[in-house]
Write a protein that holds these residues in place. Structure first.
Motif, PDB file in Angstrom:
ATOM      1  N   ARG A 178       1.045  -0.976  -0.149  1.00  0.00           N
ATOM      2  CA  ARG A 178       0.296  -0.014   0.057  1.00  0.00           C
ATOM      3  C   ARG A 178       0.801   1.168  -0.630  1.00  0.00           C
ATOM      4  N   THR A 179       0.337   1.882  -0.916  1.00  0.00           N
ATOM      5  CA  THR A 179       0.916   3.587  -0.293  1.00  0.00           C
ATOM      6  C   THR A 179       0.202   4.680   0.527  1.00  0.00           C
ATOM      7  N   THR A 180       1.077   5.806   1.052  1.00  0.00           N
ATOM      8  CA  THR A 180       0.618   6.362   2.434  1.00  0.00           C
ATOM      9  C   THR A 180       0.917   7.787   1.245  1.00  0.00           C
ATOM     10  N   VAL A 181      -0.112   8.525   2.071  1.00  0.00           N
ATOM     11  CA  VAL A 181      -0.108   9.837   1.288  1.00  0.00           C
ATOM     12  C   VAL A 181      -0.515  10.887   2.489  1.00  0.00           C
ATOM     13  N   LYS A 182       0.952  12.066   2.413  1.00  0.00           N
ATOM     14  CA  LYS A 182       0.092  13.187   4.109  1.00  0.00           C
ATOM     15  C   LYS A 182      -0.750  13.303   3.473  1.00  0.00           C
ATOM     16  N   LEU A 183      -1.257  14.301   4.477  1.00  0.00           N
ATOM     17  CA  LEU A 183      -2.289  14.806   3.734  1.00  0.00           C
ATOM     18  C   LEU A 183      -1.425  16.639   4.385  1.00  0.00           C
TER      19      LEU A 183
END
Length: 243
Positions: A178-183
């Motif tokens: 899975r790829t994580t994305v920072k807000l």
């Protein structure tokens, strides 16, 4: 970077040099003449850039030495700036920076704001990792990581209080696919909690109202929120993002 360069761009360039340690505390800054030649900028533009760096507490003027990098800057990097620095240089810390008082524990989430950020119910179990960043001998940031159960299920090493060798989400992404994305980073102010003042070594009278700057960062993956950060800056310091 050259030709018609603005003062903000020049300040950003040197801010990044200081953040990465290319210019270390006590180092002499280039002369304004050298900077004018490097960037093709006017003396007024370079002077304004230097004034900005001084106002931010990153540089200081010394009699007979010109402008130098401040020995004890009154600023600390944002979480976003720290992550950018790691990406650029591979170094977790800036010049004279380190972290202490590392701790990790599973707790019932009693903070409704954190519960909302992680998309969980109040009193669900979460992992709380905390540390204190220091600049030389000065405590600058009390840093908290609140992690969803999916995090330690995939990367159980984060249950240990020992510092991770790299950002643990890299292991999470490799193991889960899975790829994580920072807000976007959010910034605000509030009154410090007593335990935060204790972590920062602030000696305040009981029940004193001490305002602090707080930076918030949250990461998501395809299943929802994964990690929430809160960085609490010591009173008298302010944050700097080199970009």
């Amino acid at each position: 970077m050259s030709g018609n360069t603005g003062y903000a761009e020049i300040a950003t360039y040197f801010r990044q040099q200081i953040a990465d340690g290319t210019l270390a505390p006590g180092d002499k800054m280039p002369t304004q003449k050298q900077v004018r030649e490097q960037f093709g900028a006017s003396i007024a533009t370079v002077n304004r850039a230097f004034q900005m760096l001084k106002a931010e507490g990153l540089t200081a003027a010394r009699v007979g030495q010109g402008t130098t990098v401040a020995e004890r800057p009154r600023v600390a990097s944002t979480a976003t700036a720290r992550l950018r620095r790691i990406s650029r240089t591979g170094r977790a810390y800036g010049p004279r920076e380190r972290s202490v008082d590392h701790d990790a524990r599973l707790l019932s989430c009693a903070d409704s704001e954190v519960a909302d950020e992680l998309g969980i119910d109040l009193h669900d179990e979460i992992l709380v990792r905390r540390r204190v960043y220091m600049q030389g001998d000065v405590r600058t940031i009390a840093s908290f990581s609140f992690i969803h159960p999916r995090g330690w299920a995939a990367v159980p090493e984060i249950l240990s209080s020992e510092p991770m060798g790299r950002f643990w989400q890299k292991d999470y992404m490799e193991r889960t696919g899975r790829t994580t994305v920072k807000l976007p980073e959010r910034r605000g102010a509030r009154l410090a909690y007593p335990y935060e003042l204790s972590m920062l070594g602030v000696d305040a009278p009981p029940n004193a109202a001490v305002p602090v700057l707080v930076l918030l960062n949250t990461w998501h993956d395809e299943d929802g929120p994964l990690e929430h950060w809160q960085d609490v800056f010591a009173p008298g310091l302010y944050q700097v993002d080199e970009e």
